[in-house]
Design an enzyme around this catalytic site. Structure first.
Site, short mmCIF file in Angstrom:
data_model
loop_
_atom_site.label_atom_id
_atom_site.label_comp_id
_atom_site.label_asym_id
_atom_site.label_seq_id
_atom_site.Cartn_x
_atom_site.Cartn_y
_atom_site.Cartn_z
CG ASP A 77 32.90 -4.00 15.85
OD1 ASP A 77 33.36 -3.08 15.30
OD2 ASP A 77 32.68 -5.09 15.22
CG ASP A 131 13.68 -0.43 8.94
OD1 ASP A 131 14.18 -1.52 9.18
OD2 ASP A 131 14.45 0.39 9.41
CB SER A 134 21.27 0.62 -0.63
OG SER A 134 21.40 2.01 -1.02
NE ARG A 170 25.60 7.15 4.70
CZ ARG A 170 26.05 8.30 5.30
NH1 ARG A 170 26.49 9.24 4.02
NH2 ARG A 170 26.08 8.68 6.36
CD GLN A 171 17.42 8.64 1.26
OE1 GLN A 171 16.53 9.26 1.85
NE2 GLN A 171 17.91 9.08 0.09
CB SER A 172 15.17 2.04 4.15
OG SER A 172 14.85 2.75 5.61
CE LYS A 185 13.79 4.04 9.45
NZ LYS A 185 13.45 3.25 8.42
CG ASP A 245 29.28 -10.14 13.81
OD1 ASP A 245 29.84 -9.16 12.88
OD2 ASP A 245 28.17 -9.91 14.45
CG ASP A 303 34.09 -7.52 10.99
OD1 ASP A 303 34.46 -6.27 10.86
OD2 ASP A 303 33.00 -7.83 11.78
#
Length: 694
Positions: free
Chosen positions: A322, A359, A390, A394-396, A407, A530, A534
């Protein structure tokens, strides 16, 4: 169910912490004493049947003992027979000792873990609405139940945090005394029985059944009671059995040669000769090498479920890593906010800070910190609504009093604003491209539905990573970086880190597909992870390294667990696996060369009187046939003892190619194996003959 509790000592890091860990298991006097006792217990022939070479030695030692007793009963000279029998038993004991010492470290570590166990009660929540709890013994908890753990409490069993956040001391498991943060959601929600909550509180859903906690599994793995032979060990054992059979046939044919040449060969001599010629060295050290490989992993705070996993690590062809936390430090930091045309820089920065107030990720906090450093301090208005990130949007951001700030990923923000990429100002497009090509992550910022700027998040490549990957490349390993970043960003980081390839915008399905493709080409694959996402890839990989702090599903899927939760540890794991294979190969080379040398050293001494022509090969000029046999038997036993430290410590690992490694082994261990018997047997012969023992 009992759990582990250990007192806090001084903070330790690095090597000091590893030595303090219960898994280190140093070679103490207690371990040696225990190993010596176990060596005698292993004289039970039922315990030796899995090792054909040492079992054959046990049989010949028994027959030699019978021969010595018979000679004494008949009032015949038995000194030679007694000496041979004694040294043959010593050979078996030394082989058992090598295995017992290797096992002793794991047993001592397991005993240390058991000694620090304490029984604890849990606060079982029976009504979440009223907060009603009842004290319940830890061993009565079952999966699915929810418990409350508060500051000062020992976490009674393994579980997943479903509510709350707490600082947890995991020194009892990892040896690291610095507390770590555990919280609900994400990949830091798993907690381990036996660790202690230092501050705050958490609600934990039980995931382990009685007797099936991580601690229970750890003790079982450390003890190595269920250690199975690896495929290479099995193949080598078959080879050793074949060589033993070949030398048995060769020794039996000497009876005919003796009769033809007029030499009366004593069965005792032939039995001793047989043992000196079979590969007792590697036969006696084979198990120790495998167990020591697992022990070296323990010193890195990594637990392997079996020796098979360690061996697979040594044969790995492809290494998947990763990007975040492995190749880079992982905490991306905001370094600048680039304003869109027509927007004041301070206004763009203020919008970015406003979008990040709710955030709590490291990235979000770094944006707020960037604003604070430039004099912009904003408090979230009362009644503000936070918009969580989410995978879909893909923004908050934040909504407050008719205002909104967002953003997120550049394409996601463009899509939410109904912006066609062609409508985006060229200055913004250039800024996004520049950030991506530099290896950073661009985030677009909007205010009230208008694009106002771009945030530059920078991720730093860890020092010396490029050199480590170069070493792996010299070993023949292919490194692949896996990241969720866009291809441009991924390419920049891959170039800076020096990996061979990368997989961008990776999903769990992408990881699984990549592993299967690599395996389809005949390659062995290692990866670490982790998260629950995965787990499929960890289960599919030949070497799956799960982080101890990761999700329960990941820990169950992997065949190794890293107690330090350090993703870069996969590199050390590969090196330990290769060191184990190199050590086994080196000792096998030495053993076979050793046996060839002993054959040419002893046979001429036995037959030189009857066959003078063999005198040309009798370069050692041993005192007599009896002293030659006795000296060889003694050397055969002592060389095992001399090589036990090498088997436990391992041959020093070097990142060189297979060709150079083969040449080095043949030069050092092949040539050394040829020379050592000539020198050793001659010196012992001088001592034996000088003392009149033969």
């Amino acid at each position: 169910m009992t759990t582990l509790q250990a007192p806090l000592d001084e903070p330790q890091t690095g090597e000091g912490r590893r030595k303090a860990s219960a898994l280190t298991g140093g070679l103490s006097a207690a371990i040696l004493t225990r190993a010596a006792k176990d060596a005698f217990v292993k004289l039970d022939p039922r315990k030796l049947t899995g090792n054909p070479v040492i079992f054959a030695t046990w049989i010949v030692a028994l027959l030699s003992t019978v021969s010595a007793v018979a000679a004494l009963a008949n009032h015949q000279a038995a000194g030679f027979a007694i000496q041979v029998a004694a040294w043959l038993w010593a050979t078996v004991l030394f082989a058992n000792l090598a295995e017992s010492v290797a096992e002793g470290r794991g047993k001592a570590a397991a005993d240390s873990l058991r000694a620090t166990r304490v029984t604890t009660n849990a606060k079982l929540i029976i009504d979440d609405k009223t907060g009603t709890i009842i004290p319940t013994a830890a061993h009565k908890l079952v999966p699915g139940e929810v418990i409350l753990v508060e500051a000062g409490d020992v976490i009674p069993t393994d579980g997943e945090i479903i509510e709350g956040m707490a600082s947890v001391n995991e020194a009892a498991i990892t040896g690291e005394s610095a507390p770590v943060i555990r919280e609900s959601g994400g990949d830091r929600s798993a907690v381990t029985g036996g660790t202690t909550v230092v501050s705050d509180w958490i609600k934990v859903r039980v995931t382990a059944s009685p007797g099936g906690t991580f601690l229970d599994r750890m003790i079982a793995m450390v003890e190595g009671a269920d250690r199975r032979k690896t495929p290479n060990e099995i193949a080598l054992a078959v080879l050793l059995a074949g060589l033993t059979l070949i030398f048995l046939i060769a020794v039996v044919t000497l009876l005919g040669l003796g009769r033809f040449s007029g030499v009366a060969l004593d069965p005792l001599v032939l039995g001793a000769l047989f043992i000196t010629l079979i590969p007792t060295t590697i036969g006696g050290l084979l198990s120790a090498v495998g167990i020591a490989g697992m022990d070296r992993l323990m010193k890195h705070n990594v637990l392997a479920t079996s020796g098979r996993a360690v061996e697979a690590a040594g044969d790995v062809d492809t290494l998947l890593l990763d990007k975040t936390g492995t190749i880079t430090f992982g905490n991306r930091m905001a370094t600048e906010v680039i304003a869109a045309p027509g927007v004041r820089p301070d206004a763009a920065l203020r919008a970015a800070v406003s979008a990040s107030l709710a955030d709590e990720t490291p990235e979000g906090r770094s944006i707020v910190e960037l604003g604070r450093n430039q004099g912009i301090v904003i408090e979230a208005p009362e009644g503000a609504t936070s918009i969580a990130f989410s995978a879909t949007t893909r923004q908050s951001g934040l909504d407050a009093g008719g205002m909104s700030w967002r953003k997120g990923a550049v394409d996601a923000v463009y899509r939410s604003l109904a912006l066609d990429p062609k409508q985006v100002p060229a200055e913004v497009t250039a800024a996004v491209d520049r950030i991506a090509r530099s290896g950073g992550t661009p985030l677009a910022v909007s205010e009230n539905g208008v694009l106002v700027g771009v945030i530059h998040l920078k991720d730093v490549v860890k020092p010396n990573v490029k050199e480590r990957f170069a070493d792996l490349r010299r070993m023949g390993l292919r490194t692949v970086m896996i990241t969720g970043d866009n291809p441009v960003t991924a390419a920049a980081i891959a170039s800076e880190a020096g990996v061979d390839d990368f997989l961008a915008e990776a999903t769990p399905e992408d990881k699984l597909r990549l592993i299967r493709e690599e395996q389809g080409r005949g390659r062995l694959v290692a990866m670490c992870g982790d998260g629950a996402n995965d787990a499929p890839a960890l289960a599919q990989a030949d070497v799956g390294v799960a982080m101890q702090t990761g999700a329960q599903a990941a820990r169950e899927a992997g065949n190794m667990v890293d107690l330090d939760s350090d993703p870069t540890k996969v590199i050390e794991i590969v090196e330990v696996g290769k060191q184990m294979l190199i050590t086994r190969g080196a000792l096998t080379t030495f053993s076979i060369a050793n046996d060839v040398a002993k054959y040419f050293a002893i046979i001429p001494a036995m037959f030189v009187v009857a066959l003078p022509a063999l005198g040309a090969l009798n370069v050692m000029r041993l005192h007599s046939p009896q002293s030659a046999i006795l000296s060889a038997v003694i050397f055969n036993a002592l060389v095992i003892v001399a090589l036990i430290p090498l088997a436990l410590k391992g041959v020093k690992y070097r990142a060189i190619g297979a060709g150079k490694l083969l040449s080095r082994n043949l030069t050092v261990y092949g040539l050394g194996g040829l020379i050592a018997p000539f020198v050793g047997i001659k010196l012992i012969d001088l001592i034996v003959s000088g003392l009149g023992l033969a």
